[in-house]
Design a protein around this motif. Sequence first.
Motif, PDB file in Angstrom:
ATOM      1  N   PHE A   5       1.220  15.387   1.855  1.00 22.23           N
ATOM      2  CA  PHE A   5       0.163  15.050   2.810  1.00 22.23           C
ATOM      3  C   PHE A   5      -0.856  14.058   2.244  1.00 22.23           C
ATOM      4  N   ILE A   6      -0.723  13.718   0.963  1.00 21.32           N
ATOM      5  CA  ILE A   6      -1.600  12.708   0.350  1.00 21.32           C
ATOM      6  C   ILE A   6      -0.945  11.327   0.433  1.00 21.32           C
ATOM      7  N   ARG A   7       0.359  11.291   0.767  1.00 19.52           N
ATOM      8  CA  ARG A   7       1.104  10.023   0.769  1.00 19.52           C
ATOM      9  C   ARG A   7       0.855   9.194   2.028  1.00 19.52           C
ATOM     10  N   GLU A   8      -0.385   8.857   2.219  1.00 20.17           N
ATOM     11  CA  GLU A   8      -0.773   8.003   3.334  1.00 20.17           C
ATOM     12  C   GLU A   8      -1.973   7.211   2.880  1.00 20.17           C
ATOM     13  N   ALA A   9      -2.304   6.147   3.623  1.00 18.23           N
ATOM     14  CA  ALA A   9      -3.521   5.392   3.298  1.00 18.23           C
ATOM     15  C   ALA A   9      -4.727   6.293   3.541  1.00 18.23           C
ATOM     16  N   ALA A  10      -5.836   6.033   2.830  1.00 18.00           N
ATOM     17  CA  ALA A  10      -7.033   6.860   2.972  1.00 18.00           C
ATOM     18  C   ALA A  10      -7.468   6.963   4.426  1.00 18.00           C
ATOM     19  N   GLU A  27     -15.378   7.532  -0.082  1.00 15.19           N
ATOM     20  CA  GLU A  27     -15.435   7.882  -1.504  1.00 15.19           C
ATOM     21  C   GLU A  27     -14.431   7.028  -2.287  1.00 15.19           C
ATOM     22  N   MET A  28     -13.254   6.840  -1.693  1.00 14.75           N
ATOM     23  CA  MET A  28     -12.239   5.998  -2.342  1.00 14.75           C
ATOM     24  C   MET A  28     -12.793   4.581  -2.549  1.00 14.75           C
ATOM     25  N   ILE A  29     -13.452   4.043  -1.509  1.00 16.64           N
ATOM     26  CA  ILE A  29     -13.981   2.676  -1.597  1.00 16.64           C
ATOM     27  C   ILE A  29     -15.074   2.601  -2.666  1.00 16.64           C
ATOM     28  N   GLU A  30     -15.915   3.617  -2.711  1.00 12.36           N
ATOM     29  CA  GLU A  30     -16.991   3.635  -3.697  1.00 12.36           C
ATOM     30  C   GLU A  30     -16.434   3.747  -5.120  1.00 12.36           C
ATOM     31  N   ARG A  31     -15.426   4.608  -5.295  1.00 11.12           N
ATOM     32  CA  ARG A  31     -14.810   4.725  -6.620  1.00 11.12           C
ATOM     33  C   ARG A  31     -14.198   3.399  -7.059  1.00 11.12           C
ATOM     34  N   ALA A  32     -13.586   2.684  -6.077  1.00  9.70           N
ATOM     35  CA  ALA A  32     -12.889   1.445  -6.425  1.00  9.70           C
ATOM     36  C   ALA A  32     -13.851   0.277  -6.649  1.00  9.70           C
ATOM     37  N   THR A  33     -14.866   0.146  -5.785  1.00 10.51           N
ATOM     38  CA  THR A  33     -15.698  -1.072  -5.830  1.00 10.51           C
ATOM     39  C   THR A  33     -17.120  -0.811  -6.308  1.00 10.51           C
ATOM     40  N   GLU A  48      -3.009  -8.923 -12.712  1.00  8.33           N
ATOM     41  CA  GLU A  48      -3.972  -7.823 -12.820  1.00  8.33           C
ATOM     42  C   GLU A  48      -4.520  -7.426 -11.451  1.00  8.33           C
ATOM     43  N   VAL A  49      -4.428  -8.344 -10.476  1.00  6.19           N
ATOM     44  CA  VAL A  49      -4.925  -8.020  -9.135  1.00  6.19           C
ATOM     45  C   VAL A  49      -4.043  -6.946  -8.494  1.00  6.19           C
ATOM     46  N   GLY A  50      -2.725  -7.158  -8.593  1.00  4.88           N
ATOM     47  CA  GLY A  50      -1.803  -6.163  -8.053  1.00  4.88           C
ATOM     48  C   GLY A  50      -1.979  -4.819  -8.737  1.00  4.88           C
ATOM     49  N   MET A  51      -2.157  -4.892 -10.054  1.00  6.39           N
ATOM     50  CA  MET A  51      -2.301  -3.657 -10.826  1.00  6.39           C
ATOM     51  C   MET A  51      -3.573  -2.908 -10.427  1.00  6.39           C
ATOM     52  N   TRP A  52      -4.653  -3.662 -10.275  1.00  7.14           N
ATOM     53  CA  TRP A  52      -5.936  -3.042  -9.901  1.00  7.14           C
ATOM     54  C   TRP A  52      -5.831  -2.373  -8.526  1.00  7.14           C
ATOM     55  N   LEU A  53      -5.206  -3.092  -7.582  1.00 10.40           N
ATOM     56  CA  LEU A  53      -5.059  -2.522  -6.236  1.00 10.40           C
ATOM     57  C   LEU A  53      -4.209  -1.257  -6.273  1.00 10.40           C
ATOM     58  N   MET A  54      -3.106  -1.331  -7.044  1.00 15.92           N
ATOM     59  CA  MET A  54      -2.224  -0.162  -7.167  1.00 15.92           C
ATOM     60  C   MET A  54      -3.001   1.047  -7.681  1.00 15.92           C
ATOM     61  N   ASP A  55      -3.695   0.836  -8.805  1.00 10.77           N
ATOM     62  CA  ASP A  55      -4.358   1.964  -9.464  1.00 10.77           C
ATOM     63  C   ASP A  55      -5.542   2.490  -8.675  1.00 10.77           C
ATOM     64  N   ASN A  56      -6.338   1.570  -8.110  1.00  7.73           N
ATOM     65  CA  ASN A  56      -7.603   1.999  -7.528  1.00  7.73           C
ATOM     66  C   ASN A  56      -7.544   2.316  -6.046  1.00  7.73           C
ATOM     67  N   ILE A  57      -6.563   1.764  -5.364  1.00  6.59           N
ATOM     68  CA  ILE A  57      -6.503   1.991  -3.919  1.00  6.59           C
ATOM     69  C   ILE A  57      -5.177   2.604  -3.485  1.00  6.59           C
ATOM     70  N   PHE A  58      -4.071   1.905  -3.780  1.00  8.79           N
ATOM     71  CA  PHE A  58      -2.798   2.338  -3.200  1.00  8.79           C
ATOM     72  C   PHE A  58      -2.385   3.748  -3.657  1.00  8.79           C
ATOM     73  N   TYR A  80       0.860  -1.198   0.000  1.00  6.08           N
ATOM     74  CA  TYR A  80       0.000   0.000   0.000  1.00  6.08           C
ATOM     75  C   TYR A  80       0.896   1.249   0.000  1.00  6.08           C
ATOM     76  N   ALA A  81       1.928   1.205   0.861  1.00  9.65           N
ATOM     77  CA  ALA A  81       2.825   2.363   0.974  1.00  9.65           C
ATOM     78  C   ALA A  81       3.601   2.615  -0.320  1.00  9.65           C
ATOM     79  N   ILE A  82       3.993   1.543  -1.015  1.00 10.29           N
ATOM     80  CA  ILE A  82       4.685   1.717  -2.306  1.00 10.29           C
ATOM     81  C   ILE A  82       3.805   2.583  -3.198  1.00 10.29           C
ATOM     82  N   GLY A  83       2.504   2.271  -3.200  1.00  8.19           N
ATOM     83  CA  GLY A  83       1.567   3.000  -4.054  1.00  8.19           C
ATOM     84  C   GLY A  83       1.349   4.434  -3.624  1.00  8.19           C
ATOM     85  N   HIS A  84       1.058   4.647  -2.321  1.00  8.72           N
ATOM     86  CA  HIS A  84       0.719   6.032  -1.942  1.00  8.72           C
ATOM     87  C   HIS A  84       1.923   6.960  -1.925  1.00  8.72           C
TER      88      HIS A  84
END
Length: 558
Positions: free
Chosen positions: A362-367, A535-541, A515-525, A350-354
């Motif tokens: 200040f955006i470089r943290e989990a939601a 909102e993040m969860i709704e956008r992703a799922t 594709e699972v790693g890629m999806w998580l990277m793009d949509n969440i991390f 998750y941290a690699i992504g954010h």
Amino acid sequence: MKINFIPLITLLMIVSCTSSDNDNAANLVREVTDSVAPLAKEAAHNYWMGTTTGENRYFTEYSSLNVKISDIYSNPVKFNKIKELIERGKISDPLLKRELDLLYNLFLANQADTLLLRKIIEKSSLLEQKYASFRAEFRGEKITDNQVEEILRNSTDNEILKEAWLSHKEIGNLVSGDIIELAKLRNQLATSLGFDNYHTMSLKLSGQDPAEVSALMDELDGLTSNAFASLKKEMDTFFSKRYKTEVSNLMPWHYQGRFFQESPQLYQVDLDKYYKGKNLEKLTEQYYESIGIDVSSIMENSDLYSRSGKNQHAYCIDIDRNGDIRVLANISDTEQWMGTMLHEFGHAVYAIGHDSPKNPYFIREAAHPFTTEAIAMLFGRLSRNPQWIKEMTGISEQEMESVAEDCRKSLTLQQLVFSRWVQVMYRFEKEMYSNPDQDLNNLWWNLVQKYQMLSKPEGRDMPDWSTKVHIALYPCYYHNYQLGELLASQLQYHISNKIMDSDNPMEETFTGQKEVGMWLMDNIFTQGMRYDWNEMIERATGEKLTAKYYAMQFVGNL
Ligand SMILES: [Zn+2]
């Protein structure tokens, strides 16, 4: 890339009424970033050094750096500037506006009267010492919490169980008065900053609306209470035999723990044997590699094996919000450590992504802390997934099937028992801060009876609520563990169903699915803190956070 400045200047002239607010906000955010970032990096580094060496000087340095960071956030001039900019509502850049909102919360939490803050810190340290030095007195001997747990888990003597449970509850009398005082001080702090009470403040400052969290806890209760009731019946039959007593005589000391927060041992599943002699470091790296995320450099920077002086637990830390991510662990070749490695590296990916260069500091943290917990749980659960064990350790299909049923049952038991306990914790804290003068002993037992379905020992009127250290020292956070579990299940379902088209969504392992790693990277991390967590969860799922996939996974009758 070259930027053509001419159209930009024209644009700035057209929107000149807001441009100064945008500039001011950007400058302010830059100033705060420049002062906080180096201190935060140094603090993280000292924490890492302290926990890997056990040397006190690092912890001292860590505390003093944190004081320096609080000093920055307590600056009233900057706070008022942030407030004004937000109130004028003229920031046109949504990312900048988001950063400002996040800074507002960081600053607000530090605007309180320093005298009051000091009182709260002093009272908390006093309580910390009381919890740390307490030893239950059992049959004339002082015993540790671990020893109490051991007796409750292993003894079958009703009298011994009762005495051990009661001996631990004695801590309640030593701390309950202090906790009520502390709750009132915390409430005073909250009202001074414009909140109803401390519970509301804690949730709101972390970006949660108490009504939203309560609705999720109600939804969860509605979806799982019948399943829990029937599991509880099974447990009671089991324990009535084990302790040779009527079901109606079963008491809170009969459930193999001080709080009935963990699952009792009803099924004998030994998964350790599958991990014996295995290289857990390699398995972790291979698995994440197979879903398309390279963790090899994090693995290299990590500190993974026991050493004297080193912290005995496990955690993941993002040192600089710029890709220096490390894990501390104490690996031994057991199922628990396999789960822990997958869990901590879940935080790491998750941290690699954010930490993406596209995100401002200040955006470089989990939601939210619970969203990174959810990713850690999603992967951490795999060490008990028979299919995963087969894929990673090469056991036979037959062997896998022989443990599958017990694995499933023990996981369900573990989840449902824990979820009922969180119901008690969440509702108790919410009520306690709304009125610390009410009959808290009664409030606690009403919740324990309703949600955990335990019987109150006859006539008991003691501060049993205060025997749980989190109520005193880690307030209003517990529900996040449950929200993490809910999101882990929601993601499990969404990824299996929508990204992979799996025919067994709730037990899918994702192994080999890049594709699972890629999806998580793009949509969440990489989304980091760009959006509010829901909102993040709704956008992703496509849906806001819901308990229904958790229920689908662990109750299964939907
Ligand atoms: Zn975690």
